[in-house]
Every structure is written in structure tokens, then in C-alpha cells.
Motif scaffolding. Structure first.
Motif, mmCIF file in Angstrom:
data_model
loop_
_atom_site.group_PDB
_atom_site.id
_atom_site.type_symbol
_atom_site.label_atom_id
_atom_site.label_comp_id
_atom_site.label_asym_id
_atom_site.label_seq_id
_atom_site.Cartn_x
_atom_site.Cartn_y
_atom_site.Cartn_z
ATOM 1 N N MET A 107 0.835 -1.198 0.000
ATOM 2 C CA MET A 107 0.000 0.000 0.000
ATOM 3 C C MET A 107 0.874 1.254 0.000
ATOM 4 N N ILE A 108 1.954 1.241 0.762
ATOM 5 C CA ILE A 108 2.864 2.388 0.776
ATOM 6 C C ILE A 108 3.422 2.633 -0.627
ATOM 7 N N LEU A 109 3.898 1.576 -1.270
ATOM 8 C CA LEU A 109 4.441 1.711 -2.619
ATOM 9 C C LEU A 109 3.376 2.196 -3.595
ATOM 10 N N SER A 110 2.142 1.721 -3.431
ATOM 11 C CA SER A 110 1.067 2.127 -4.332
ATOM 12 C C SER A 110 0.746 3.607 -4.179
ATOM 13 N N VAL A 111 0.645 4.064 -2.935
ATOM 14 C CA VAL A 111 0.362 5.485 -2.689
ATOM 15 C C VAL A 111 1.454 6.359 -3.296
ATOM 16 N N MET A 112 2.697 5.926 -3.162
ATOM 17 C CA MET A 112 3.814 6.721 -3.669
ATOM 18 C C MET A 112 3.920 6.698 -5.186
ATOM 19 N N SER A 113 3.323 5.700 -5.817
ATOM 20 C CA SER A 113 3.503 5.508 -7.261
ATOM 21 C C SER A 113 2.413 6.142 -8.114
ATOM 22 N N VAL A 114 1.302 6.544 -7.515
ATOM 23 C CA VAL A 114 0.158 7.029 -8.290
ATOM 24 C C VAL A 114 0.085 8.554 -8.218
ATOM 25 N N PRO A 115 0.109 9.241 -9.366
ATOM 26 C CA PRO A 115 -0.004 10.709 -9.367
ATOM 27 C C PRO A 115 -1.375 11.165 -8.868
ATOM 28 N N ASP A 116 -1.435 12.412 -8.435
ATOM 29 C CA ASP A 116 -2.683 12.989 -7.951
ATOM 30 C C ASP A 116 -3.668 13.229 -9.084
ATOM 31 N N LEU A 117 -4.939 13.316 -8.705
ATOM 32 C CA LEU A 117 -5.997 13.766 -9.601
ATOM 33 C C LEU A 117 -6.195 15.266 -9.440
ATOM 34 N N THR A 118 -6.721 15.906 -10.458
ATOM 35 C CA THR A 118 -7.134 17.294 -10.351
ATOM 36 C C THR A 118 -8.657 17.328 -10.350
ATOM 37 N N THR A 119 -9.226 17.732 -9.233
ATOM 38 C CA THR A 119 -10.680 17.776 -9.070
ATOM 39 C C THR A 119 -11.092 19.185 -8.680
ATOM 40 N N ALA A 120 -11.891 19.822 -9.541
ATOM 41 C CA ALA A 120 -12.347 21.199 -9.286
ATOM 42 C C ALA A 120 -11.174 22.121 -8.992
ATOM 43 N N GLY A 121 -10.101 21.919 -9.749
ATOM 44 C CA GLY A 121 -8.921 22.765 -9.591
ATOM 45 C C GLY A 121 -8.042 22.409 -8.415
ATOM 46 N N GLN A 122 -8.417 21.393 -7.628
ATOM 47 C CA GLN A 122 -7.646 20.981 -6.463
ATOM 48 C C GLN A 122 -7.003 19.619 -6.705
ATOM 49 N N LYS A 123 -5.799 19.456 -6.174
ATOM 50 C CA LYS A 123 -5.115 18.178 -6.261
ATOM 51 C C LYS A 123 -5.587 17.253 -5.143
ATOM 52 N N THR A 124 -6.009 16.053 -5.505
ATOM 53 C CA THR A 124 -6.479 15.079 -4.529
ATOM 54 C C THR A 124 -5.871 13.721 -4.857
ATOM 55 N N PRO A 125 -5.709 12.860 -3.858
ATOM 56 C CA PRO A 125 -5.159 11.516 -4.127
ATOM 57 C C PRO A 125 -6.118 10.698 -4.972
ATOM 58 N N ASP A 126 -5.562 9.920 -5.893
ATOM 59 C CA ASP A 126 -6.356 9.041 -6.765
ATOM 60 C C ASP A 126 -6.570 7.719 -6.036
ATOM 61 N N LEU A 127 -7.545 7.698 -5.153
ATOM 62 C CA LEU A 127 -7.741 6.555 -4.261
ATOM 63 C C LEU A 127 -8.103 5.282 -5.017
ATOM 64 N N ILE A 128 -8.858 5.417 -6.107
ATOM 65 C CA ILE A 128 -9.253 4.227 -6.883
ATOM 66 C C ILE A 128 -8.041 3.584 -7.538
ATOM 67 N N SER A 129 -7.195 4.401 -8.161
ATOM 68 C CA SER A 129 -5.995 3.857 -8.813
ATOM 69 C C SER A 129 -5.021 3.285 -7.801
ATOM 70 N N ILE A 130 -4.927 3.914 -6.638
ATOM 71 C CA ILE A 130 -4.063 3.395 -5.574
ATOM 72 C C ILE A 130 -4.525 2.002 -5.150
ATOM 73 N N GLN A 131 -5.831 1.861 -4.928
ATOM 74 C CA GLN A 131 -6.364 0.566 -4.515
ATOM 75 C C GLN A 131 -6.175 -0.487 -5.608
ATOM 76 N N HIS A 132 -6.362 -0.080 -6.867
ATOM 77 C CA HIS A 132 -6.183 -1.016 -7.987
ATOM 78 C C HIS A 132 -4.732 -1.500 -8.053
ATOM 79 N N LEU A 133 -3.785 -0.587 -7.906
ATOM 80 C CA LEU A 133 -2.377 -0.972 -7.961
ATOM 81 C C LEU A 133 -2.025 -1.892 -6.786
#
Length: 257
Positions: free
Chosen positions: A53-79
């Protein structure tokens, strides 16, 4: 400055980890908007292979949502699930060695977007170093200038302006995990030592939590707000992190003299 040395209790393996005191900081953090890494199940036990999980969080770029950067939780979980599935399909041999395919796949996860991740981690490290040196919340621009300056000084590749643009882009892409990337910078061997080791996971995550607290208390300002994918509060912070002091040349390069 609220706290120059990150000093709290050491972590314990058995029993419930105590929650370290929350620093008051210069700016309050809105608890309702916080994101936390999913490292524990409903019963409070570790998820399978938290190192993945640590490696996955570190490997997935952020999403841009309404002009704000947020973690891509779906892609993190998939990885993360992909890495678990790879373990099942290509398990380690009885001597602990992985198949060539599995070893290469895990190596790819570790090195995924590595240059940008290093830049993002370096920005956080430099934000802390500048805050330490000046006693004031630094600007992200000052940290980016310092990262670009040190990169140019050490490698002499490309123009400083080009390096600054690359650093800016990298920090935007990995801002949610930049505190984790900073641990990779501060403790270079620890990332590869995570595999299968709860002790090393605790050390890595505890260091990241200490960085979070320092940034919350001494770096966050009206000009710099962040909402990282945080380490759960049941992970105790490490007792101390030593950051090299800035030289006069570095302070000048950052534009804070």
C-alpha cells in the motif's frame, strides 16, 4: 517556530499505539477534509502487505478535481490489489527468492515515476529546511528554487529555469504523497527494506507522520496549503529527524536572505 526537532515517543509493536500530541501550528487543519492511507482493517489489524500500500500510494499521481489536487484513491487501490494478485500468481520460492518476472514487476513499482517523485520529496525537505533556517513559513517557490539549484549544482544538466519547471510539475503531480517521497529522500535505503517488514513499515510511516506534523505546524500558511494522504494517527511518530542546515549559498538561491 513551533517545534524545530521532531521529538515524540518511540513506536511499540504490541498493543495500541498511543496518539502523539497534536501541534497547535500556525493554521488549523480541517479534520473533515483529511484523507488517510488505508493501512488497517475494521478490526484494527494491518491489511495484507501494508508495504504494498505504501508503494502504491507513492507511485500514483494525484488527480485534479475542481482545480484541487487530490489523491487518486481508486488507482491506488487497484495498484495495491494488482501487487497482491502478482504474489499469488508468482509466489516466492521456498528460499524466499521471487521469480524473475515477479522481481522485475516489483522493481518497476518501486521505480515508477521516480524522477518526479524525488523532486516532490525534495520540495518538502527544502520547505522544512527553510522553515528551520528562517523561523517563518517558507513559500513553495523558494523550496522549488532551492531544489532546482541543488540539482543544477550537483548534476550540471540543463538550465536552472528548466529544472524549476520540472520541479514545479512534479510537486503538483505528487503533492498528496510528497511527505512519503520525502522519507525516501531522508532515508534512502528504507524504501527497499520495507518488503515484508512490519518494523520497517512502522519506521517509514512514523517518519512520514513526523514530517506531516512539522509541515502542518511550521510550513503551512496562507500561501501554502496542503492536504496529503496522511498516515493514520495510530502510527507513532519517530523520535527525531535530522535535516542538514542550509548553507549561505542555498539560502541565497532560495531567495530568503
Amino acid at each position: 517556530m513551533e517545534q524545530r526537532l521532531l521529538i515524540v515517543g518511540t513506536s511499540q509493536w504490541n498493543g495500541q499505539a498511543s496518539v502523539a500530541p497534536v501541534l497547535s501550528g500556525r493554521h488549523d487543519v480541517d479534520a473533515e477534509t483529511l484523507h488517510y492511507m488505508r493501512l488497517f482493517g475494521p478490526d484494527g489489524a494491518w491489511i495484507p502487505r501494508p508495504d504494498y500500500m505504501i508503494l502504491s500510494v507513492m507511485s500514483v499521481p494525484d488527480l485534479t478535481t475542481a482545480g484541487q489536487k487530490t489523491p487518486d484513491l481508486i488507482s491506488i487501490q487497484h495498484l495495491y490489489k494488482t501487487m497482491l494478485a502478482e504474489d499469488e500468481l508468482n509466489p516466492a520460492a521456498t528460499d524466499g527468492h521471487l521469480s524473475t518476472y515477479a522481481a522485475n514487476a516489483k522493481n518497476d513499482f518501486i521505480k515508477r515515476f521516480m524522477t518526479e517523485r524525488v523532486y516532490a520529496g525534495q520540495v518538502v525537505v527544502e520547505l522544512v529546511r527553510i522553515a528551520e533556517a528562517t523561523g517563518e513559513p517558507p513559500s513553495v517557490n523558494a523550496a522549488r528554487r532551492l531544489v532546482a539549484y541543488n540539482h543544477h549544482e550537483h548534476f550540471r544538466t540543463g538550465a536552472p529555469d528548466g529544472a524549476r519547471r520540472a520541479v514545479e510539475k512534479a510537486f503538483r503531480r505528487f503533492q498528496s504523497s510528497a511527505h512519503l517521497q520525502a522519507v525516501m529522500i531522508l532515508k534512502r535505503s528504507l524504501l527497499k527494506e520495507l518488503e515484508g517488514s512490519e518494523e520497517k513499515c512502522r519506521e517509514f510511516l512514523g517518519t512520514a507522520r513526523a514530517v506531516e506534523s512539522f509541515v502542518d505546524s511550521n510550513v503551512v500558511s496562507d500561501s501554502f496549503k496542503w492536504n496529503p494522504l496522511r498516515v493514520p494517527e495510530t502510527i507513532e511518530k519517530v523520535s527525531k529527524i535530522d535535516f542538514p542546515r542550509l548553507s549561505d549559498r542555498e539560502l541565497k538561491a532560495a531567495g530568503v536572505t
